[in-house]
Design a protein around this motif. Sequence first.
Motif, PDB file in Angstrom:
ATOM      1  N   TYR A 141      -9.835  10.432   4.272  1.00 45.94           N
ATOM      2  CA  TYR A 141      -9.047   9.506   3.818  1.00 45.94           C
ATOM      3  C   TYR A 141      -9.626   8.861   2.314  1.00 45.94           C
ATOM      4  N   GLU A 153       0.907   5.422   0.584  1.00 51.17           N
ATOM      5  CA  GLU A 153      -0.226   6.708   1.232  1.00 51.17           C
ATOM      6  C   GLU A 153       0.552   7.919   1.148  1.00 51.17           C
ATOM      7  N   TRP A 160       0.965  -1.070  -0.028  1.00 48.19           N
ATOM      8  CA  TRP A 160      -0.089   0.217  -0.032  1.00 48.19           C
ATOM      9  C   TRP A 160       0.808   1.102  -0.118  1.00 48.19           C
ATOM     10  N   GLY A 164      -3.539   2.846  -3.000  1.00 45.77           N
ATOM     11  CA  GLY A 164      -3.073   3.372  -2.179  1.00 45.77           C
ATOM     12  C   GLY A 164      -4.128   4.439  -1.288  1.00 45.77           C
ATOM     13  N   GLY A 165      -3.838   5.281  -0.633  1.00 48.07           N
ATOM     14  CA  GLY A 165      -4.786   5.986   0.093  1.00 48.07           C
ATOM     15  C   GLY A 165      -4.197   7.598   0.490  1.00 48.07           C
TER      16      GLY A 165
END
Length: 260
Positions: A43, A12, A10, A54-55
Amino acid sequence: MADAHGDFVWYELMTSDAEAAQAFYGPLLGWSFADSGQEGVDYRVFSAGETQVGGMLHLTEDMTEGGARPAWLGYVRVDDVPAAVDTVRKAGGGVMMEGNEVPGVGPFALLSDPQGAPFYVIDDRSGEDSGAFAKHEPKVGHCAWNELVTEDPSAADSFYRDLFGWEKGEAMDMGPMGLYQMYTQSDYGLGAIMKRPEEMPVSAWAHYFRVPEIDPAHSFVTGHGGQVVNGPMEIPGGDYVFQGIDPQGAFFSIIGAKGS
């Protein structure tokens, strides 16, 4: 193949302006965005096609007062978060956040290596494999390479291999800049560690996201409030890369083909 201990799963972006960052990265990398549904926090999850990559976390005033700044960070899958935290503490790294859990996914922690480079670890119990990092073939919008620029490559090598089980791969001699040491995880190359040049103020991870062609991406960045600080330059294998700073101040890295 299921995600394993040591895989990047992931990515971010922490940003001071989520709307502006979405408008910048969406066209640049072809990402679509969706609200995560988490209460009390902005988010946003971004995807390349049908795959979540991802975020994006909008930094609140409390977060910035606590020292958070716009930046890209990677999450590495571990089998046991408390054990990873303990290993990092004993190795002289930092523990910036622990004891938290992503609802429906699992526990995570925000750590830093002994040279100060931050990264996340997460025990993903969702049962869903990550496609954020393109392990075996190039995929536009996905991460293609993870690169640590550090004050002490030798110490970082020992730290990360002990923590994640990464194996040394090939190394390139870059002359005065030292070795560019690459690493493998299972049956694929995941990234590299290199010496921090003097012009970089701190040790940090860079995550290279893939675009179809490097020149249009370069033009988009410079035409939409971003700054290119290095490149584009050709790398072994024929791709080109550049590094930049987005309009909110986060350092980012891009990889892509030269085009015709």
